[in-house]
Design an enzyme around this catalytic site. Structure first.
Site, mmCIF file in Angstrom:
data_model
loop_
_atom_site.group_PDB
_atom_site.id
_atom_site.type_symbol
_atom_site.label_atom_id
_atom_site.label_comp_id
_atom_site.label_asym_id
_atom_site.label_seq_id
_atom_site.Cartn_x
_atom_site.Cartn_y
_atom_site.Cartn_z
ATOM 1 N N GLU A 84 -46.375 22.000 90.291
ATOM 2 C CA GLU A 84 -46.774 21.295 89.068
ATOM 3 C C GLU A 84 -45.758 20.270 88.583
ATOM 4 O O GLU A 84 -44.548 20.549 88.540
ATOM 5 C CB GLU A 84 -47.028 22.313 87.948
ATOM 6 C CG GLU A 84 -47.625 21.693 86.673
ATOM 7 C CD GLU A 84 -48.341 22.688 85.830
ATOM 8 O OE1 GLU A 84 -47.691 23.353 84.989
ATOM 9 O OE2 GLU A 84 -49.562 22.862 86.011
ATOM 10 N N LYS A 86 -44.574 18.730 85.536
ATOM 11 C CA LYS A 86 -44.626 19.067 84.109
ATOM 12 C C LYS A 86 -43.282 18.756 83.464
ATOM 13 O O LYS A 86 -42.283 19.376 83.785
ATOM 14 C CB LYS A 86 -44.966 20.552 83.951
ATOM 15 C CG LYS A 86 -44.932 21.051 82.518
ATOM 16 C CD LYS A 86 -45.644 22.385 82.326
ATOM 17 C CE LYS A 86 -44.893 23.569 82.832
ATOM 18 N NZ LYS A 86 -45.518 24.847 82.382
ATOM 19 N N LYS A 146 -54.284 18.620 85.159
ATOM 20 C CA LYS A 146 -54.007 19.779 84.309
ATOM 21 C C LYS A 146 -54.140 19.342 82.858
ATOM 22 O O LYS A 146 -53.269 18.665 82.318
ATOM 23 C CB LYS A 146 -52.611 20.295 84.621
ATOM 24 C CG LYS A 146 -52.226 21.531 83.884
ATOM 25 C CD LYS A 146 -53.130 22.709 84.115
ATOM 26 C CE LYS A 146 -52.654 23.683 85.133
ATOM 27 N NZ LYS A 146 -51.354 24.269 84.898
ATOM 28 N N GLU A 195 -59.969 29.103 84.790
ATOM 29 C CA GLU A 195 -58.792 29.900 84.422
ATOM 30 C C GLU A 195 -59.116 30.990 83.414
ATOM 31 O O GLU A 195 -59.773 30.750 82.407
ATOM 32 C CB GLU A 195 -57.724 28.976 83.841
ATOM 33 C CG GLU A 195 -56.492 29.704 83.336
ATOM 34 C CD GLU A 195 -55.447 28.759 82.829
ATOM 35 O OE1 GLU A 195 -54.948 27.938 83.622
ATOM 36 O OE2 GLU A 195 -55.107 28.835 81.637
ATOM 37 N N ASN A 217 -54.064 33.114 84.615
ATOM 38 C CA ASN A 217 -52.864 32.618 83.946
ATOM 39 C C ASN A 217 -52.068 33.805 83.408
ATOM 40 O O ASN A 217 -52.545 34.525 82.534
ATOM 41 C CB ASN A 217 -53.234 31.654 82.817
ATOM 42 C CG ASN A 217 -52.010 30.849 82.372
ATOM 43 O OD1 ASN A 217 -50.887 31.177 82.755
ATOM 44 N ND2 ASN A 217 -52.239 29.815 81.587
ATOM 45 N N GLU A 252 -51.072 31.977 88.222
ATOM 46 C CA GLU A 252 -50.425 30.836 87.564
ATOM 47 C C GLU A 252 -49.382 31.284 86.554
ATOM 48 O O GLU A 252 -49.611 32.246 85.814
ATOM 49 C CB GLU A 252 -51.484 30.018 86.779
ATOM 50 C CG GLU A 252 -52.718 29.628 87.521
ATOM 51 C CD GLU A 252 -53.773 29.017 86.582
ATOM 52 O OE1 GLU A 252 -53.485 28.795 85.394
ATOM 53 O OE2 GLU A 252 -54.894 28.773 87.046
ATOM 54 N N SER A 253 -48.250 30.588 86.517
ATOM 55 C CA SER A 253 -47.242 30.732 85.454
ATOM 56 C C SER A 253 -46.298 31.907 85.651
ATOM 57 O O SER A 253 -46.703 32.981 86.106
ATOM 58 C CB SER A 253 -47.886 30.887 84.062
ATOM 59 O OG SER A 253 -48.795 29.844 83.812
HETATM 60 O O1 LIG Z 1 -44.333 26.465 84.246
HETATM 61 P P1 LIG Z 1 -44.910 27.747 84.849
HETATM 62 O O2 LIG Z 1 -44.540 29.002 84.050
HETATM 63 O O3 LIG Z 1 -44.560 27.864 86.324
HETATM 64 O O4 LIG Z 1 -46.521 27.617 84.708
HETATM 65 C C1 LIG Z 1 -47.169 26.575 85.453
HETATM 66 C C2 LIG Z 1 -48.663 26.517 85.071
HETATM 67 O O5 LIG Z 1 -49.246 27.742 85.431
HETATM 68 C C3 LIG Z 1 -48.821 26.301 83.569
HETATM 69 O O6 LIG Z 1 -48.273 25.043 83.242
HETATM 70 C C4 LIG Z 1 -50.284 26.373 83.095
HETATM 71 C C5 LIG Z 1 -51.250 27.179 83.613
HETATM 72 N N1 LIG Z 1 -52.426 26.991 82.939
HETATM 73 C C6 LIG Z 1 -52.238 26.056 81.959
HETATM 74 C C7 LIG Z 1 -53.116 25.486 81.033
HETATM 75 C C8 LIG Z 1 -52.650 24.504 80.181
HETATM 76 C C9 LIG Z 1 -51.315 24.099 80.261
HETATM 77 C C10 LIG Z 1 -50.398 24.641 81.199
HETATM 78 C C11 LIG Z 1 -50.892 25.626 82.048
#
Ligand SMILES: O=P(O)(O)OC[C@@H](O)[C@@H](O)c1c[nH]c2ccccc12
Length: 293
Positions: A84, A86, A146, A195, A217, A252-253
């Site tokens: 990503e 970001k 995104k 998601e 997520n 994710e995340s």
């Molecule tokens: O920075 P991380 O913790 O690796 O997460 C990335 C991504 O999953 C996260 O930015 C995200 C997942 N779903 C979203 C929806 C909106 C905004 C952001 C997200």
């Protein structure tokens, strides 16, 4: 689904009976609602500048999409990585001050990413559609726009800027809108990453037609708390239903070390979506290589 929407904009014929309507003077109940209310205003401004029929006319000359889902399932050594781009987030502020989206995207491509995720929300994530357009011209990987999609306009706008996939967030969309947006996305030749964050959203999405790619997520978007157990528990409870339907799963995340990646992969995730831990490294592509070696 707890998200309320602003009083309807008379110019937009949206099925508002699907959502609770907040009082005109109400404050948002959480960050997610604040983002959605801002998004409603933003998309109204986009529409003012470029009406939907003009977006659709320009789309007639758009190049064919790359197959985002195929790029994930073709990875020789799963889990596939969606890397990503970001710069910032509401919970962390600026994550990477030295932010060159094209250099980051090229570094990810070198590092072995299967696909990229590009933040296009400006106000809360310091992203932008200009980044998406520049990255489209600079790398060959399939791109996920995104953003917080609440209107069909945004799906076509994303395609116009080079997106091959869009994110549909169950926490902010009714089942009716989710189903409708899935159909639009497919019709545009794009992939929808749907998601979810909890079992109720998971079951809502499984009741829809045409879901091919599901994102879990680990971050609660209303509190920004992150827990990898989210993936493990949801897949322990519902994983067989996904494999029976051939649905590809993205965790994710909150994935920061190889152990995190192995943990969610062991629970059944076919792909992972990682941003912050790569964005914090000098060379995101090297960080990606170290994560998957
Ligand atoms: O920075 P991380 O913790 O690796 O997460 C990335 C991504 O999953 C996260 O930015 C995200 C997942 N779903 C979203 C929806 C909106 C905004 C952001 C997200």
């Amino acid at each position: 689904m707890q998200i309320r929407r602003r009083p309807p904009n008379p110019a937009v014929n949206v099925a508002y009976m699907l959502y609770q309507i907040a009082a005109p003077d109400a404050d948002p109940q959480n960050i997610l609602e604040e983002i959605v209310w801002q998004k409603e205003k933003e998309v109204d401004q986009f529409r003012e500048k470029l009406p939907l029929h003009e977006v659709q006319r320009q789309l007639l000359n758009a190049p064919a999409r790359k197959d985002f889902l195929a790029a994930l399932t073709a990875v020789a050594k799963p889990p596939a990585v969606i890397a990503e781009v970001k710069k910032a987030s509401p919970s962390k502020g600026v994550i990477r001050a030295d932010f060159d989206p094209v250099a980051i995207a090229q570094s990810y491509q070198q590092g072995g990413a299967a696909c990229l995720s590009v933040l296009t929300d400006k106000k809360f994530f310091q992203g932008g559609f200009e980044n998406l357009k520049l990255i489209r011209a600079a790398v060959d990987l399939p791109l996920l726009c995104k953003d917080f999609i609440i209107y069909p306009y945004q799906i076509q706008w994303a395609k116009l800027h080079g997106a091959d996939a869009v994110l549909l967030i169950a926490a902010i969309l009714s089942d009716k809108d989710l189903q409708y947006f899935l159909k639009i996305t497919k019709k545009l030749g794009m992939t929808a990453l749907v998601e979810v964050h909890d079992q109720a959203e998971f079951d809502r999405v499984l009741a829809l037609d045409g879901v091919e790619l599901l994102g879990i997520n680990n971050r609660d978007l209303t509190t920004f708390n992150v827990d990898l157990q989210t993936t493990c528990e949801l897949l322990a409870a519902r994983g067989t239903q996904l494999s029976e339907r051939g649905i590809t799963v993205v965790s994710e995340s909150g994935i920061h070390q190889p152990e995190d990646l192995l943990k969610v992969a062991a629970s059944g995730a076919n792909a992972v979506l990682i941003g912050e831990s790569f964005m914090k490294q000098p060379d995101p592509g090297i960080a990606l290589k170290q994560m998957i070696q």
